[in-house]
Design a protein around this motif. Structure first.
Motif, short mmCIF file in Angstrom:
data_model
loop_
_atom_site.label_atom_id
_atom_site.label_comp_id
_atom_site.label_asym_id
_atom_site.label_seq_id
_atom_site.Cartn_x
_atom_site.Cartn_y
_atom_site.Cartn_z
N GLN A 134 33.83 56.53 15.12
CA GLN A 134 33.74 57.15 16.52
C GLN A 134 33.82 58.81 16.65
N SER A 135 33.37 59.50 15.97
CA SER A 135 32.98 60.52 16.28
C SER A 135 31.26 60.59 15.78
N THR A 136 31.09 59.53 15.49
CA THR A 136 29.15 59.63 15.22
C THR A 136 28.99 58.99 15.74
N ASN A 137 29.84 57.96 16.64
CA ASN A 137 29.72 57.28 18.52
C ASN A 137 29.07 58.42 19.26
N GLU A 138 30.27 59.36 19.15
CA GLU A 138 30.19 60.43 20.42
C GLU A 138 28.85 61.16 20.56
N LYS A 139 28.65 61.86 19.41
CA LYS A 139 27.46 62.52 18.54
C LYS A 139 26.71 61.45 19.66
N TYR A 140 26.01 60.57 19.53
CA TYR A 140 24.76 59.88 19.90
C TYR A 140 24.95 59.41 21.14
N LYS A 141 26.22 59.64 21.70
CA LYS A 141 25.92 59.06 23.17
C LYS A 141 25.67 60.65 23.98
N ALA A 142 25.99 62.09 23.16
CA ALA A 142 25.29 62.91 23.55
C ALA A 142 23.59 63.32 23.89
N LEU A 143 24.02 62.79 22.28
CA LEU A 143 22.02 62.49 22.44
C LEU A 143 21.26 62.08 23.50
N ASN A 144 22.30 60.15 23.91
CA ASN A 144 21.50 59.82 24.73
C ASN A 144 21.32 60.21 26.35
N ASP A 145 23.32 60.93 26.57
CA ASP A 145 22.72 61.36 27.78
C ASP A 145 21.91 62.43 28.35
N PHE A 171 13.87 65.23 17.40
CA PHE A 171 15.04 65.26 17.76
C PHE A 171 16.03 65.80 16.32
N SER A 172 16.67 66.75 16.25
CA SER A 172 17.26 66.82 15.15
C SER A 172 18.94 65.94 14.99
N GLU A 173 19.63 65.85 14.03
CA GLU A 173 20.87 65.04 13.91
C GLU A 173 22.07 65.46 14.73
N LYS A 184 34.38 70.54 20.34
CA LYS A 184 33.97 70.57 21.71
C LYS A 184 32.99 70.51 21.76
N TYR A 185 31.56 71.01 21.35
CA TYR A 185 30.59 71.05 21.20
C TYR A 185 29.37 70.20 20.42
N VAL A 186 28.61 69.71 21.64
CA VAL A 186 27.78 69.04 20.22
C VAL A 186 26.33 69.90 20.30
N VAL A 187 25.31 69.86 19.24
CA VAL A 187 24.39 71.13 19.13
C VAL A 187 23.11 70.01 18.63
N PHE A 188 22.15 70.05 18.85
CA PHE A 188 20.75 69.58 18.34
C PHE A 188 19.69 70.21 18.79
N THR A 189 18.95 69.95 17.75
CA THR A 189 17.00 70.51 17.90
C THR A 189 16.65 70.14 18.90
N VAL A 190 15.93 69.37 20.09
CA VAL A 190 14.88 69.43 20.06
C VAL A 190 13.24 70.21 20.31
N HIS A 191 12.49 68.87 20.08
CA HIS A 191 10.95 69.50 19.60
C HIS A 191 10.10 68.93 20.58
N LYS A 192 9.53 69.46 21.80
CA LYS A 192 8.34 68.37 22.07
C LYS A 192 6.96 69.22 21.89
N SER A 193 6.74 68.66 21.42
CA SER A 193 4.47 68.45 21.15
C SER A 193 4.37 67.95 22.25
N HIS A 194 2.37 68.46 22.58
CA HIS A 194 2.47 68.11 23.03
C HIS A 194 0.37 68.48 22.61
N MET A 195 -0.42 68.39 23.52
CA MET A 195 -2.04 68.92 23.57
C MET A 195 -1.67 70.35 23.97
N ALA A 196 -0.84 70.21 24.80
CA ALA A 196 -1.11 72.01 24.62
C ALA A 196 -0.40 73.16 23.90
#
Length: 205
Positions: A25-36, A154-156, A164-176
């Motif tokens: 359940q804990s893992t599922n909630e974290k992945y729900k956050a990532l998908n949201d 994305f990080s795990e 109470k909170y879910v935290v993860f890293t988001v990294h966006k790479s592009h030409m610029a």
């Protein structure tokens, strides 16, 4: 004596099954956050979205969070500094639980033994490509014959303040160039919502 042994086995099995259920359940909630969050970056539901197949090392999430350069979004959508979310005791507990959870790859923030699968995402047009290579995104440009490609990493997701909170890293790479932030989400009315974000101003993006 025999009955005592049977009861002990039943209790142990019940505890194990309950623990496994809570973990799932804990893992599922974290992945729900990532998908949201993920679905907020999809502007066209017909488009392919490129995602690094390697997870970002959670040490990067902890490093950025520990800087306490955190912004909060108000109801009007404006961002402002918030130094109250970071609490040393809570941060140290999070750090102890999630530090060094994967083997770093060639580029230190990519995991060398922990990967995303398409099943981790609700969005079905995810294209997974490796970023843990010397040329990184350049090989993806070559493979798909284009330079107008964004690749998200994305990080795990990890928990903060007793889930109470879910935290993860988001990294966006592009030409610029690149952009790296941590996203902090809280569950509000059955949906995970971005409440804060953080960054490392020492990284030139």
């Amino acid at each position: 004596m025999k009955n005592y042994f049977i009861y002990t086995v039943i209790i142990l099995l019940s505890i194990t099954n309950f623990s496994n259920m809570l973990f799932a359940q804990s893992t599922n909630e974290k992945y729900k956050a990532l998908n949201d969050y993920f679905e907020t970056i999809v502007k066209d539901s017909t488009q392919d979205v490129f995602v690094a197949k390697e997870k970002i090392n959670s040490n990067e999430t902890l490093n950025i969070f520990g800087l306490n350069e955190i912004l909060i979004v108000d109801p009007a959508g404006n961002w402002k500094s918030d130094t109250t979310l970071y609490k040393k005791k809570d941060f140290e507990m999070m750090k102890k639980e999630y530090k060094n959870r994967c083997v770093p790859g060639k580029r230190i923030w990519w995991c060398n033994d922990d990967y995303w699968t398409k099943d981790d995402f609700r969005y079905k047009k995810v294209v997974l490509e490796s970023m843990n290579r010397d040329k990184g995104i350049e090989l993806i440009f070559e493979k798909y014959n284009g330079i107008d490609i964004d690749v998200y990493g994305f990080s795990e997701p990890i928990y903060y303040q007793n889930n109470k909170y879910v935290v993860f890293t988001v990294h966006k790479s592009h030409m610029a160039g690149t952009n790296t932030i941590i996203v902090i989400m809280k569950k509000i009315k059955c949906k995970w919502i971005v409440t804060h974000q953080g960054s490392n101003h020492n990284i030139i993006n």
